[in-house]
Design a protein around this motif. Structure first.
Motif, short mmCIF file in Angstrom:
data_model
loop_
_atom_site.label_atom_id
_atom_site.label_comp_id
_atom_site.label_asym_id
_atom_site.label_seq_id
_atom_site.Cartn_x
_atom_site.Cartn_y
_atom_site.Cartn_z
N ILE A 49 -0.03 -1.49 -6.00
CA ILE A 49 0.77 -1.44 -7.03
C ILE A 49 0.93 -2.57 -7.69
N GLY A 50 0.70 -2.45 -9.00
CA GLY A 50 0.61 -3.62 -9.99
C GLY A 50 -0.78 -4.35 -10.00
N LEU A 51 -1.61 -4.04 -9.19
CA LEU A 51 -2.89 -4.49 -9.29
C LEU A 51 -3.88 -3.50 -9.34
N VAL A 52 -4.90 -3.32 -10.25
CA VAL A 52 -6.06 -2.26 -10.33
C VAL A 52 -7.13 -3.08 -10.56
N SER A 53 -8.08 -2.97 -9.48
CA SER A 53 -9.56 -3.56 -9.91
C SER A 53 -9.37 -5.18 -10.09
N ASP A 54 -8.27 -5.88 -9.48
CA ASP A 54 -7.85 -7.16 -9.53
C ASP A 54 -7.30 -7.67 -11.17
N ARG A 55 -7.03 -6.68 -11.50
CA ARG A 55 -6.31 -6.67 -13.33
C ARG A 55 -4.85 -6.27 -12.78
N GLN A 56 -4.03 -7.21 -13.48
CA GLN A 56 -2.57 -6.87 -13.21
C GLN A 56 -2.17 -5.82 -14.18
N VAL A 57 -1.23 -4.92 -13.78
CA VAL A 57 -0.48 -4.03 -14.51
C VAL A 57 0.87 -4.19 -14.30
N PRO A 58 1.52 -4.01 -15.56
CA PRO A 58 2.76 -4.38 -15.55
C PRO A 58 3.78 -3.63 -14.77
N ILE A 59 4.65 -4.07 -14.03
CA ILE A 59 5.67 -3.30 -13.18
C ILE A 59 6.86 -3.27 -13.90
N LEU A 60 7.45 -2.30 -14.45
CA LEU A 60 8.59 -1.87 -15.04
C LEU A 60 9.87 -2.25 -14.40
N ALA A 61 9.63 -1.38 -13.17
CA ALA A 61 10.81 -1.40 -12.31
C ALA A 61 10.52 -1.01 -10.85
N GLY A 62 11.37 -1.34 -9.99
CA GLY A 62 10.96 -1.09 -8.63
C GLY A 62 12.23 -1.11 -7.65
N GLY A 63 12.12 -0.23 -6.75
CA GLY A 63 13.38 -0.39 -5.60
C GLY A 63 12.98 -0.45 -4.50
N LYS A 64 13.72 -0.82 -3.55
CA LYS A 64 13.39 -0.97 -2.10
C LYS A 64 14.56 -0.98 -1.31
N VAL A 65 14.37 -0.34 -0.08
CA VAL A 65 15.48 -0.26 0.88
C VAL A 65 14.91 -0.32 2.25
N ASN A 66 15.37 -1.29 3.06
CA ASN A 66 14.98 -1.67 4.51
C ASN A 66 15.98 -2.16 5.30
N GLY A 67 15.73 -1.89 6.68
CA GLY A 67 16.86 -2.26 7.61
C GLY A 67 16.60 -1.51 8.82
#
Length: 720
Positions: free
Chosen positions: A337-355
């Motif tokens: 996610i956000g890295l393709v063939s060692d090239r950075q790809v912009p992450i516009l938004a992300g969400g996460k939940v853990n617990g």
């Protein structure tokens, strides 16, 4: 070679053996009562406040090394205080001042080769998870998440906490402050798993409070003691907002014009109760992340590089899947996610939940990436979910699923399940793990054999460490958000290791290792094998070590393999033998080094590999780390010569202010890369980063600018 039916038979036999022989009396669990912290402490490492004088203290430490079970050679006292806002630990370590070994000052120094105190907390009280906090006499701090079962830890995680140290005529002391908001824990529980370990490096001694036995790791919280009388912690609103601003610019290519950058970003997290965290990221920026270390690759398969980005590391222990997958099969590899063939790809938004809720652990990630010219043509949405259920005292059952593809390919999904039986009470006091797992994936461009499964039987104990692993990876198994370097194979691995210790003489411990591994195609025809053996692997009482290995190896190629530019290896069956000589000096010294020489056959030719690593610590302010590798291959199709050099110079003003410059050069790319990074944590919740990258390449024997970039990032966390 072991057949699948034979592996299943062995698993059943071991399970029945466990059922018949698992017994033994439980030892009483040691406990430390927490005192009340009613006023602020000055975090200077000096335990002179009245609250410390009235707090309960523990000092019943015993050695795990070098004399297991013996009394510690120096006294260690631990006290704990708590308020609704967090926990403070105070530790005093008796030791002559001329025996203290302490080099590092920087944050996240590994500390394994220095004097230090290591604290383990298990706030979930589940015997499978927890946190590690470590401090050395110079104030360097290290933290990590404990992966399920306690066998490994993720040192890339960074929490918000503080420590202060002091040197005295009788030794050194430390105060550690951990805010409640840094941890997740069960509501209504007033005791946590807790353990303490101390390293006295000059004596090569390790002392531990609870379960001071070699076959148990400090990170096995199922074998920890208890921290009792904890208060009801006040998390406030439970909201943390971390805005950040990155600005700077540079030239992305030799002929390109300078490009400026102004990038605001925002990370927000919200506590849902005490044991669940939901977080979101907008316009995500990872400018402060250290660059990957360059490596040479003489195999047919891609190299693995670990995740270093903070957003993806939080709760990473929950997302770990299966037993014994190593780097052969990763159903979720966040660098997709956000890295393709060692090239950075912009992450516009992300969400996460853990617990964790009760005995159930869960985590979910969703991310939206933007298009990137010449890399990704369209935006992509990716989602990953993970759930695990604790079973019994130390085992677990879980499932994982993902949807989406970083390249925008349609119909991409993955699902799978894993079960791990784990106990540290096999035959009374031994570790045993048995794990099985299965995965299936799909995408429009994949065929019908897109499944993988495997099992592992592991007996990881001190004198004997035995493991058997089997993996089957389908011909079309290619998860979009995973890492699978080698599909269409059966993989068999056996590990046998005996490590006896000696009370007298120059040799403190010997390791006898035998690790055969075989890869076959799906029809059973062999593709690769390697038999690693170590008849000599000695750790001397001085801390120095020597090793000699013998490695019969084979590869069967069905198509040509380019091992280096212009040097091809033709299809066919190859068998060769390689040897390794290695010697390393004790890391308790200011200057230490390790030299490795691999030599012998390589396909139908020869290959010499010389590797050199080490560090020089002239003062706590300055550290010089150096690595070098030289590969010289002689094959019928040609000769190749590869060189890789990496040197890192660190200025360690304090644990909160450091400057590091990392220079790398390799002959494959014929380029020099410089990554200079200043980090100033001017408050526990605030950081300033200044990063400068400069790359030059040799073109027609002339060095020219390849790219450069200067970035400044300021981030501040508000906790409410």
């Amino acid at each position: 070679m072991l057949s699948r039916s034979r592996v299943v038979s062995i698993t059943a036999m071991l399970c029945s053996t466990f059922a018949a022989t698992s017994s033994g009396q439980e030892l009483s669990t040691p406990a430390l009562g927490v005192g009340a912290l009613t006023s602020n402490l000055k975090l200077d490492g000096v335990l002179d406040e009245p609250a410390w004088l009235g707090a309960e203290a523990i000092d019943a430490f015993r050695q795990t090394d070098p004399a297991e079970g013996a009394a510690a050679s120096a006294r260690t006292q631990v006290r704990a205080l708590a308020s609704p806002k967090g926990l403070v630990l105070g530790i005093t370590c008796d030791q002559p001042s001329d025996e203290v070994v302490s080099f590092s000052v920087r944050r996240d120094a590994p500390l394994g080769s220095e004097d230090h105190i290591r604290i383990v907390l298990g706030p979930s009280l589940d015997g499978r998870s927890g946190y590690v906090f470590a401090v050395n006499p110079s104030g360097a701090r290290y933290d990590a998440l404990i992966n399920p079962g306690g066998e490994t830890e993720n040192a890339d995680w960074d929490g918000i906490w503080e420590a202060g140290t002091a040197r005295t005529s009788s030794g050194w002391s430390v105060e550690i402050s951990i805010p409640a908001q840094t941890l997740t824990f069960q509501r209504g529980i007033h005791e946590w798993h807790f353990n303490v370990e101390r390293r006295i490096q000059r004596r090569l001694e390790t002392d531990r409070w609870a379960s001071p036995a070699r076959q148990y790791r400090i990170t096995q919280t199922s074998r920890a003691g208890l921290l009792t009388n904890l208060p009801d912690f006040d998390l406030g609103v439970g909201l943390t907002a971390r805005p950040a601003l990155t600005t700077g610019g540079g030239r992305p290519a030799p002929s390109a014009r300078a490009v400026g950058e102004f990038r605001p970003s925002l990370d927000v997290s919200q506590r849902i109760g005490t044991n669940v965290v939901a977080s979101a990221t907008l316009n995500t920026d990872f400018a402060e992340t250290e660059v990957d270390t360059r490596r040479t690759n003489l195999t047919r398969f891609p190299l693995f590089f670990p995740e270093k980005r903070t957003f993806f590391l939080e709760g990473d222990d929950i997302f770990s899947f299966g037993l014994g997958l190593d780097q052969d099969v990763l159903p979720y590899f966040s660098r997709r996610i956000g890295l393709v063939s060692d090239r950075q790809v912009p992450i516009l938004a992300g969400g996460k939940v853990n617990g964790r809720i009760g005995s159930t652990n869960f985590g979910g990630v969703v991310a939206v990436t933007d298009e990137e010219p010449n890399v990704v043509e369209a935006k992509a949405v990716m989602t990953v979910g993970r759930i695990k259920r604790n079973l019994g005292r130390e085992s677990w059952l879980g499932a994982i699923a993902s949807v989406g593809d970083p390249l925008g390919r349609s119909g991409s999904w993955l699902t799978g399940g894993d079960f791990t039986y784990a106990t540290s009470r096999f035959r009374g006091d031994k570790n045993l793990l048995i794990g099985v797992w299965g995965l299936a994936t799909g995408r429009e461009d994949l065929g019908g054999d897109a499944i993988a499964h495997g099992l592992k039987i592991d007996y990881p104990n001190d004198l004997w460490d035995v493991a058997l692993t089997y993996k089957r990876i389908g011909r079309d198994f290619d998860p979009s958000l995973g890492f699978v370097p080698r599909p269409s194979v059966h993989l068999y691995n056996l590990n046998l290791e005996s490590s006896p210790r000696f009370a007298r003489g120059p040799v403190q411990q010997m390791f006898f290792e035998f690790r055969p591994s075989v890869a076959t195609d799906l029809t059973g025809r062999w593709e690769s094998y390697r038999i690693f053996s170590a008849p000599v692997n000695w750790r001397l009482r001085s801390g120095d070590r020597v090793e000699f290995n013998i490695n019969p190896t084979g590869e069967q190629l069905v198509e040509p393999f380019e091992v280096s530019d212009g040097v091809l290896i033709a299809p066919g069956a190859y068998h060769w033998r390689r040897y390794r000589l290695e010697a390393g000096t004790a890391q308790k010294r200011r200057l230490f080094s390790q030299v490795t020489w691999w030599f012998g056959g390589f396909y139908d030719g020869t290959l010499d590999q010389i590797q050199w690593t080490g560090a020089w610590n002239p003062t706590p302010l300055l550290t010089l780390e150096f690595t070098g590798e030289r590969n010289i291959g002689r094959l019928p199709d040609g000769v190749f010569d590869q060189t890789l050099i990496g040197n890192r110079l660190r200025f360690n003003v304090s644990p909160d202010l450091s400057l590091a410059s990392y220079v790398q050069y390799d002959t494959d790319s014929d380029s020099i890369g410089v990554n200079t990074r200043l980090r100033w944590t001017f408050r526990p919740t605030a950081d300033l980063f200044v990063v400068y990258n400069h790359n030059v390449s040799s073109i027609l024997e002339r060095w020219r600018l390849d790219s450069n970039q200067l970035l400044i990032k300021l981030q501040y966390a508000w906790r409410m």
